[in-house]
Scaffold this motif. Structure first.
Motif, PDB file in Angstrom:
ATOM      1  N   LYS A 161       0.815  -1.226   0.000  1.00 44.45           N
ATOM      2  CA  LYS A 161       0.000   0.000   0.000  1.00 44.45           C
ATOM      3  C   LYS A 161       0.845   1.271   0.000  1.00 44.45           C
ATOM      4  CE  LYS A 161      -4.231  -1.761   1.902  1.00 44.45           C
ATOM      5  NZ  LYS A 161      -5.048  -2.005   3.079  1.00 44.45           N
ATOM      6  N   THR A 162       2.166   1.123   0.098  1.00 42.12           N
ATOM      7  CA  THR A 162       3.021   2.320   0.151  1.00 42.12           C
ATOM      8  C   THR A 162       2.993   3.042  -1.195  1.00 42.12           C
ATOM      9  OG1 THR A 162       4.488   1.156   1.689  1.00 42.12           O
ATOM     10  CG2 THR A 162       5.300   3.209   0.741  1.00 42.12           C
ATOM     11  N   LYS A 163       2.656   4.320  -1.171  1.00 46.02           N
ATOM     12  CA  LYS A 163       2.518   5.110  -2.400  1.00 46.02           C
ATOM     13  C   LYS A 163       3.669   6.108  -2.572  1.00 46.02           C
ATOM     14  CE  LYS A 163      -0.615   6.079  -5.693  1.00 46.02           C
ATOM     15  NZ  LYS A 163      -1.906   6.490  -5.261  1.00 46.02           N
ATOM     16  N   ALA A 164       4.118   6.694  -1.463  1.00 48.74           N
ATOM     17  CA  ALA A 164       5.069   7.808  -1.571  1.00 48.74           C
ATOM     18  C   ALA A 164       5.878   7.947  -0.291  1.00 48.74           C
ATOM     19  CB  ALA A 164       4.309   9.108  -1.848  1.00 48.74           C
ATOM     20  N   ILE A 165       6.922   8.764  -0.404  1.00 49.82           N
ATOM     21  CA  ILE A 165       7.745   9.154   0.752  1.00 49.82           C
ATOM     22  C   ILE A 165       7.767  10.676   0.777  1.00 49.82           C
ATOM     23  CG2 ILE A 165      10.035   9.059   1.820  1.00 49.82           C
ATOM     24  CD1 ILE A 165      10.656   6.637   0.115  1.00 49.82           C
ATOM     25  N   ILE A 166       7.684  11.250   1.972  1.00 48.30           N
ATOM     26  CA  ILE A 166       7.888  12.698   2.093  1.00 48.30           C
ATOM     27  C   ILE A 166       9.027  12.965   3.064  1.00 48.30           C
ATOM     28  CG2 ILE A 166       6.027  12.898   3.843  1.00 48.30           C
ATOM     29  CD1 ILE A 166       5.765  15.871   2.681  1.00 48.30           C
ATOM     30  N   PHE A 167       9.887  13.902   2.678  1.00 52.22           N
ATOM     31  CA  PHE A 167      10.971  14.328   3.573  1.00 52.22           C
ATOM     32  C   PHE A 167      11.308  15.787   3.289  1.00 52.22           C
ATOM     33  CE2 PHE A 167      12.788  11.732   0.087  1.00 52.22           C
ATOM     34  CZ  PHE A 167      13.445  12.725  -0.640  1.00 52.22           C
ATOM     35  N   CYS A 168      12.077  16.347   4.208  1.00 50.26           N
ATOM     36  CA  CYS A 168      12.474  17.751   4.127  1.00 50.26           C
ATOM     37  C   CYS A 168      13.945  17.855   4.515  1.00 50.26           C
ATOM     38  CB  CYS A 168      11.604  18.558   5.101  1.00 50.26           C
ATOM     39  SG  CYS A 168      11.999  20.306   5.228  1.00 50.26           S
ATOM     40  N   PHE A 169      14.799  18.180   3.561  1.00 50.11           N
ATOM     41  CA  PHE A 169      16.232  18.411   3.831  1.00 50.11           C
ATOM     42  C   PHE A 169      16.668  19.656   3.081  1.00 50.11           C
ATOM     43  CE2 PHE A 169      15.840  13.793   4.487  1.00 50.11           C
ATOM     44  CZ  PHE A 169      16.326  13.715   5.785  1.00 50.11           C
ATOM     45  N   PRO A 170      17.308  20.642   3.740  1.00 52.19           N
ATOM     46  CA  PRO A 170      17.529  20.749   5.179  1.00 52.19           C
ATOM     47  C   PRO A 170      16.220  20.621   5.951  1.00 52.19           C
ATOM     48  CG  PRO A 170      18.790  22.445   4.025  1.00 52.19           C
ATOM     49  CD  PRO A 170      17.889  21.807   3.007  1.00 52.19           C
ATOM     50  N   SER A 171      16.349  20.031   7.151  1.00 51.98           N
ATOM     51  CA  SER A 171      15.167  19.560   7.870  1.00 51.98           C
ATOM     52  C   SER A 171      14.605  20.567   8.870  1.00 51.98           C
ATOM     53  CB  SER A 171      15.542  18.274   8.618  1.00 51.98           C
ATOM     54  OG  SER A 171      14.615  18.000   9.641  1.00 51.98           O
ATOM     55  N   ASN A 172      13.297  20.589   8.905  1.00 54.73           N
ATOM     56  CA  ASN A 172      12.572  21.136  10.042  1.00 54.73           C
ATOM     57  C   ASN A 172      11.987  19.913  10.744  1.00 54.73           C
ATOM     58  OD1 ASN A 172      10.840  22.360  11.852  1.00 54.73           O
ATOM     59  ND2 ASN A 172       9.390  23.099  10.314  1.00 54.73           N
ATOM     60  N   PRO A 173      12.419  19.559  11.966  1.00 60.16           N
ATOM     61  CA  PRO A 173      12.990  20.436  12.987  1.00 60.16           C
ATOM     62  C   PRO A 173      14.481  20.284  13.281  1.00 60.16           C
ATOM     63  CG  PRO A 173      12.107  18.481  14.026  1.00 60.16           C
ATOM     64  CD  PRO A 173      11.916  18.309  12.543  1.00 60.16           C
ATOM     65  N   THR A 174      15.180  19.324  12.662  1.00 63.46           N
ATOM     66  CA  THR A 174      16.540  19.003  13.139  1.00 63.46           C
ATOM     67  C   THR A 174      17.629  19.858  12.507  1.00 63.46           C
ATOM     68  OG1 THR A 174      16.941  17.323  11.436  1.00 63.46           O
ATOM     69  CG2 THR A 174      15.832  16.594  13.457  1.00 63.46           C
ATOM     70  N   GLY A 175      17.324  20.498  11.357  1.00 61.88           N
ATOM     71  CA  GLY A 175      18.358  21.244  10.642  1.00 61.88           C
ATOM     72  C   GLY A 175      19.327  20.347   9.891  1.00 61.88           C
ATOM     73  N   SER A 176      19.060  19.030   9.867  1.00 61.89           N
ATOM     74  CA  SER A 176      19.990  18.094   9.225  1.00 61.89           C
ATOM     75  C   SER A 176      19.918  18.199   7.702  1.00 61.89           C
ATOM     76  CB  SER A 176      19.669  16.661   9.653  1.00 61.89           C
ATOM     77  OG  SER A 176      18.341  16.343   9.286  1.00 61.89           O
ATOM     78  N   THR A 177      21.003  17.803   7.067  1.00 64.79           N
ATOM     79  CA  THR A 177      21.077  17.760   5.610  1.00 64.79           C
ATOM     80  C   THR A 177      21.510  16.360   5.185  1.00 64.79           C
ATOM     81  OG1 THR A 177      23.348  18.578   5.736  1.00 64.79           O
ATOM     82  CG2 THR A 177      21.647  20.223   5.340  1.00 64.79           C
ATOM     83  N   MET A 178      21.351  16.067   3.905  1.00 64.06           N
ATOM     84  CA  MET A 178      21.829  14.791   3.374  1.00 64.06           C
ATOM     85  C   MET A 178      22.700  15.055   2.160  1.00 64.06           C
ATOM     86  SD  MET A 178      18.678  12.103   3.964  1.00 64.06           S
ATOM     87  CE  MET A 178      19.432  10.793   3.019  1.00 64.06           C
ATOM     88  N   SER A 179      23.749  14.262   2.020  1.00 62.99           N
ATOM     89  CA  SER A 179      24.675  14.421   0.894  1.00 62.99           C
ATOM     90  C   SER A 179      24.054  13.825  -0.376  1.00 62.99           C
ATOM     91  CB  SER A 179      25.989  13.703   1.195  1.00 62.99           C
ATOM     92  OG  SER A 179      25.774  12.291   1.206  1.00 62.99           O
ATOM     93  N   ARG A 180      24.641  14.145  -1.504  1.00 60.83           N
ATOM     94  CA  ARG A 180      24.160  13.589  -2.772  1.00 60.83           C
ATOM     95  C   ARG A 180      24.251  12.056  -2.757  1.00 60.83           C
ATOM     96  NH1 ARG A 180      22.784  15.208  -7.800  1.00 60.83           N
ATOM     97  NH2 ARG A 180      23.220  17.385  -7.378  1.00 60.83           N
TER      98      ARG A 180
END
Length: 396
Positions: A161-180
């Motif tokens: 049933k999984t349709k999608a993923i949502i994420f936010c980078f740079p992140s609210n609330p952690t301020g974290s980032t992800m590399s390429r």
């Protein structure tokens, strides 16, 4: 009388607003709670809106937004991320990035579809998924990974049933980032399981060590990614409510259908301000980013020195200090800090179960305010340590 919508009745009110309202009823409060720049919208941007008003631009725009603004958005995406979007088929101007999120969920989700929410997460994601008839499924990030999501964490949660993923980078609330490279691993998983991605890139301009990565630029991701962005954070335009989406034509057409019935168009005068904000961004945004970086460096070090372990956020304007060792829940810590020292922070638990043990503190305040906040936090931590020592000696 007949009952109201069960779906809405079951939604919990925003935890951020609860603390904001509580802080608003008290005097001498330093609020590190709400995610809002302390900068005023640059004068030239405000002036563009005045000029549009004087010239009588008070009618509706096209549903998708002023063509001139969509062209500026396309130029911005090309210059910033080297990705091209069609101004007529792939861009919608929205009433804030929040409306963009709502359009994305309502266009993708059928009743019972599951959406993986990378947590700790912005408080709107799960409720908006539920309002669209979907089921949010939390995928936890952890401090030991720098709050980056691990693909295997998501893989364990996938169902038919999984349709999608949502994420936010740079992140609210952690301020974290992800590399390429980290995002590329995630992209392989997305492709393997035929998922959509909603990538909330509202903080893309506020990235301090490295340039933010636009998820749609990764191999195979453009055709399955909805980019959510806007003017609130980097351009200091929160109250203007102006955002945009970039997505493939079929998805954009679906979102436009919802947008034209629910919103018609974003306010025309605000769109003229957006045009000027994008055209002048090289003059206005870098100074704000420099200021945020300086504040981040001071604030995170000071929190660590005060006995609150805090990872160095790579972007946005939030610190996410660990408070678990105090023995208080994140809600107890936030409430006691507010009542004892008049400093408002947000309990990490409002951002999902994986946020428990942390609080979110925004450093989008003047250095003077941050210094005063730190002095109060240090006082609170000393008091807490004294009480804790007294309690432990009493128990012996």
């Amino acid at each position: 009388m007949k009952s109201l919508s069960e779906r809405v009745e079951q939604l919990a009110p925003s935890g951020i607003r609860r603390f904001f309202d509580l802080a608003g009823s008290m005097e001498d409060v330093i609020s590190l709670g709400v995610g809002e720049p302390d900068f005023v919208t640059p004068w030239n941007v405000r002036e563009a809106s005045f000029a549009a008003l004087e010239q009588g631009y008070t009618a509706y725009s096209a549903n998708a937004g002023l063509l001139e603004l969509r062209q500026e958005i396309a130029t911005y995406m090309q210059e910033k991320f080297a990705i091209s979007y069609s101004t007529t088929e792939e861009i919608i101007v929205t009433t804030g990035a929040s409306e963009g999120l709502d359009l994305a969920f309502r266009s993708l989700i059928n009743p019972g579809d599951e959406v993986i929410v990378v947590e700790p997460a912005f408080v709107s994601y799960a409720p908006l998924i539920e309002l669209a008839g979907g089921i949010p499924v939390a995928a936890a990030c952890h401090a030991e990974d720098g709050f980056a999501i691990q693909p295997e964490t998501i893989e364990h949660l996938l169902t038919d049933k999984t349709k999608a993923i949502i994420f936010c980078f740079p992140s609210n609330p952690t301020g974290s980032t992800m590399s390429r490279d980290q995002l590329a691993d995630l992209a392989l998983l997305v492709q393997k399981h035929d998922l959509y991605v909603i990538s909330d890139e509202i903080y893309a301009e506020l990235s301090y060590e490295t340039e933010a990565i636009c998820f749609a630029t990764l191999p195979g991701m453009r055709e399955r990614t909805i980019i959510i962005n806007g003017f609130s954070k980097a351009f200091a335009m929160t109250g203007w409510r102006l955002g945009f989406t970039c997505a493939p034509p079929a998805i954009t057409q679906s979102m436009l259908k919802v947008h034209q019935y629910g919103m018609m168009c974003a306010p025309t005068l605000v769109q003229f301000a957006g045009i000027e904000a994008l055209r002048s961004r090289h003059k206005t945004v870098p100074d704000m980013v420099t200021s945020y970086r300086q504040r981040r460096n001071y604030f995170v070090k000071a929190l660590n020195d005060a006995g609150l372990p805090t990872h160095l956020p790579g972007g946005a304007f939030y610190a996410f200090p660990y408070i678990g060792h105090t023995g208080l829940t994140s809600e107890q810590f936030a409430e006691q800090l507010l009542l004892a020292e008049r400093v408002a922070v947000v309990p990490g638990s409002v951002f999902g179960a994986s946020g428990e043990g942390y609080v979110r503190a925004s450093y989008a305040s003047s250095i003077e305010q941050l210094q005063e906040a730190i002095a109060r936090i240090q006082r609170f931590m000393k008091k807490w340590q004294t009480q804790d020592e007294a309690a432990s000696s009493h128990s012996h």
